[in-house]
Design a protein around this motif. Structure first.
Motif, short mmCIF file in Angstrom:
data_model
loop_
_atom_site.label_atom_id
_atom_site.label_comp_id
_atom_site.label_asym_id
_atom_site.label_seq_id
_atom_site.Cartn_x
_atom_site.Cartn_y
_atom_site.Cartn_z
N SER A 91 -19.45 9.42 -11.21
CA SER A 91 -18.05 9.45 -10.80
C SER A 91 -17.99 9.50 -9.28
O SER A 91 -19.01 9.77 -8.62
N GLY A 92 -16.80 9.23 -8.74
CA GLY A 92 -16.61 9.37 -7.30
C GLY A 92 -16.58 8.08 -6.51
O GLY A 92 -16.36 8.10 -5.30
N GLY A 93 -16.79 6.95 -7.18
CA GLY A 93 -16.72 5.69 -6.46
C GLY A 93 -15.29 5.35 -6.07
O GLY A 93 -14.34 6.01 -6.46
N GLY A 94 -15.15 4.30 -5.25
CA GLY A 94 -13.83 3.88 -4.84
C GLY A 94 -13.87 2.95 -3.66
O GLY A 94 -14.93 2.42 -3.31
N LEU A 95 -12.71 2.77 -3.04
CA LEU A 95 -12.57 1.90 -1.88
C LEU A 95 -12.45 2.76 -0.63
O LEU A 95 -11.65 3.70 -0.59
N VAL A 96 -13.22 2.43 0.39
CA VAL A 96 -13.20 3.19 1.64
C VAL A 96 -13.38 2.23 2.81
O VAL A 96 -14.03 1.17 2.65
N GLN A 97 -12.83 2.57 3.95
CA GLN A 97 -13.01 1.75 5.14
C GLN A 97 -14.38 2.00 5.76
O GLN A 97 -14.97 3.08 5.61
N ALA A 98 -14.86 1.02 6.47
CA ALA A 98 -16.13 1.16 7.19
C ALA A 98 -16.06 2.38 8.11
O ALA A 98 -15.05 2.62 8.77
N GLY A 99 -17.14 3.14 8.12
CA GLY A 99 -17.20 4.37 8.89
C GLY A 99 -16.79 5.60 8.12
O GLY A 99 -16.99 6.73 8.58
N GLY A 100 -16.22 5.39 6.95
CA GLY A 100 -15.76 6.51 6.13
C GLY A 100 -16.86 7.10 5.27
O GLY A 100 -18.04 6.73 5.39
N SER A 101 -16.46 8.04 4.42
CA SER A 101 -17.41 8.77 3.57
C SER A 101 -16.95 8.80 2.13
O SER A 101 -15.75 8.73 1.84
N GLY A 156 -22.66 3.28 -14.17
CA GLY A 156 -22.41 2.83 -12.81
C GLY A 156 -20.99 3.11 -12.34
O GLY A 156 -20.06 3.23 -13.14
N THR A 157 -20.84 3.21 -11.02
CA THR A 157 -19.53 3.39 -10.41
C THR A 157 -19.45 2.47 -9.19
O THR A 157 -20.40 2.35 -8.43
N GLN A 158 -18.31 1.81 -9.03
CA GLN A 158 -18.15 0.82 -7.96
C GLN A 158 -17.83 1.50 -6.64
O GLN A 158 -16.93 2.36 -6.57
N VAL A 159 -18.54 1.11 -5.61
CA VAL A 159 -18.24 1.53 -4.24
C VAL A 159 -17.95 0.27 -3.43
O VAL A 159 -18.78 -0.64 -3.40
N THR A 160 -16.78 0.23 -2.82
CA THR A 160 -16.40 -0.92 -2.00
C THR A 160 -16.04 -0.43 -0.59
O THR A 160 -15.19 0.46 -0.45
N VAL A 161 -16.70 -1.00 0.40
CA VAL A 161 -16.48 -0.62 1.79
C VAL A 161 -15.85 -1.81 2.50
O VAL A 161 -16.46 -2.87 2.60
N SER A 162 -14.63 -1.62 2.98
CA SER A 162 -13.92 -2.70 3.66
C SER A 162 -14.18 -2.66 5.16
O SER A 162 -14.36 -1.59 5.75
#
Length: 124
Positions: free
Chosen positions: A7-17, A117-123
């Motif tokens: 759990s805990g995946g998601g969408l985050v901006q570059a430089g984020g955590s 699996g959990t999706q992590v997307t870094v924009s």
């Protein structure tokens, strides 16, 4: 045996955590080394980080050293992946896995049980 659930995946901006969690049901969680893997579209699944039974030994892929931290709480049957300074190239599906070897297992073939699996997307 154990059954990992991420759990805990998601969408985050570059430089984020982000912090990923992996709760493992089943007995004897503390007798399994745990690992985080990731797979980007069109790529193979690669090891990101691994941790020993006790949590005293860890291993990281060169690409995440200094940015990611793996840890575990055996009382809570949970392993974590703290991801800082995220980059677009960290975008992937992240998998948690359990291995019966005591040390941080670096080979995918040493892992016996896998989460979905959990999706992590870094924009950018």
């Amino acid at each position: 045996q154990v059954q990992p659930v991420e759990s805990g995946g998601g969408l985050v901006q570059a430089g984020g955590s982000l912090r990923l969690s992996c709760a493992a049901s089943g007995r004897a969680f503390s007798h399994y080394a745990m690992g985080w893997f990731r797979q980007a579209p069109g790529s193979e699944r690669d090891l990101v980080a691994a941790i020993s039974w006790s949590g005293r030994s860890t291993h990281y892929a060169d690409s995440v050293k200094g940015r990611f931290t793996i840890s575990r709480d055996n009382a809570q049957n949970t392993v974590y992946l703290q991801m800082n300074s995220l980059k677009p190239e960290d975008t992937a599906v992240y998998f948690c896995a359990a291995s019966k070897v005591p040390t941080p297992a670096t080979l995918e073939t040493l892992y016996d049980y896998w989460g979905q699996g959990t999706q992590v997307t870094v924009s950018s």
